[in-house]
Design an enzyme around this catalytic site. Sequence first.
Site, PDB file in Angstrom:
ATOM      1  CG  HIS A  63      43.302  32.176  35.360  1.00 45.24           C
ATOM      2  ND1 HIS A  63      44.166  32.367  34.802  1.00 45.24           N
ATOM      3  CD2 HIS A  63      42.392  31.623  34.651  1.00 45.24           C
ATOM      4  CE1 HIS A  63      44.102  31.942  33.411  1.00 45.24           C
ATOM      5  NE2 HIS A  63      42.940  31.217  33.547  1.00 45.24           N
ATOM      6  N   GLY A 139      30.959  19.612  28.529  1.00 43.82           N
ATOM      7  CA  GLY A 139      30.693  19.787  29.819  1.00 43.82           C
ATOM      8  C   GLY A 139      29.135  19.915  29.924  1.00 43.82           C
ATOM      9  CG  ASP A 156      38.301  29.507  32.280  1.00 42.12           C
ATOM     10  OD1 ASP A 156      38.260  30.433  31.740  1.00 42.12           O
ATOM     11  OD2 ASP A 156      39.578  29.184  32.517  1.00 42.12           O
TER      12      ASP A 156
HETATM   13  N1  AG3 Z   1      38.478  31.961  29.242  1.00 38.65           N
HETATM   14  C1  AG3 Z   1      37.952  33.347  28.711  1.00 38.65           C
HETATM   15  C2  AG3 Z   1      37.895  33.684  27.333  1.00 38.65           C
HETATM   16  C3  AG3 Z   1      37.282  34.910  27.047  1.00 38.65           C
HETATM   17  C4  AG3 Z   1      38.260  35.763  26.477  1.00 38.65           C
HETATM   18  N2  AG3 Z   1      37.274  36.443  25.173  1.00 38.65           N
HETATM   19  C5  AG3 Z   1      37.970  37.017  24.363  1.00 38.65           C
HETATM   20  N3  AG3 Z   1      39.204  37.309  24.314  1.00 38.65           N
HETATM   21  N4  AG3 Z   1      37.080  37.517  23.248  1.00 38.65           N
HETATM   22  C6  AG3 Z   1      39.814  32.333  29.029  1.00 38.65           C
HETATM   23  C7  AG3 Z   1      40.637  31.050  29.369  1.00 38.65           C
HETATM   24  C8  AG3 Z   1      41.607  31.389  30.346  1.00 38.65           C
HETATM   25  N5  AG3 Z   1      41.702  30.449  31.422  1.00 38.65           N
END
Ligand code: AG3
Length: 274
Positions: A63, A139, A156
Amino acid sequence: EEERAFIEWYPRGYGVGFKVKERLFETQTKYQRLELYQTEGFGKLLVLDGTVQLVEIGEESYHEVLVHPVMLAHPNPKRVLIIGGGDGGTLREVLRHESVEKATMVEIDEMVVEVSRIYLGIDRGAFDDPRAELIIGDGVKYLKETEERFDVIIVDSTDPVGPAKLLFSEEFYRSAYEKLNEKGLYITQAGSVYLFTNELLDAYKAMKKVFDRVYYFSFPVIGYASPWSFLVGVKGDLDFRKVDVSRAPEKLYYYDPERHETLFQMPKYVRELL
Ligand code: AG3
């Protein structure tokens, strides 16, 4: 005694795993399968469709790096849009910037927000901040239709494979570019450098067609197959290589604004493909 683990399998049988004490929660939402575990050493673990979203101890490694570099490269970010980010970690970091007047978050899956607020709490009150606006919706549709304009847009999302794929399309980048103010920055997580290299290259090429300048960087994120990639699109006269260190929030643990240039590390063979 039997040892329990959660393992996320990436392509080619590459795994990222955590020893877990128990599964705290599991549900099939309208969009995806959501699981929450108690790990042995990293606090709670949030999983969507079998992929690690975050571990409580170390989530800042994602983050901080997703949010602060773009926020400090922009001279005065007042209006910020977050697409996805249902757990609230990105919103929390955005609201640490005093220049922010309004942060709009558009998350498709209300259950992710609910479960995160109740069982995880990494938003640390961000959803209750008067500057925060939460919209439950798509989105892609929101960005196409909104009359609002933004200084910074942060994506995100889940991986550039599966349901979030549209968020990595040229068409989506075009609507983002259009909805940025005259000077603006767009950032997206772009997957594992080693295991989603082709998706990273495709996203980079599509962004190059749309934005005035595109930057890539990588960072080791706890819980993801490292290194993790990020792509930044710039509109107008802004340089993502320069950040205003004086506006950096206090107590950062991973992103080091004084060493901003160290972000741009990329394995040689990948750099040569980009
Ligand atoms: N968003 C990014 C997730 C990507 C992770 N991918 C994976 N583990 N294959 C994360 C949410 C956090 N706010």
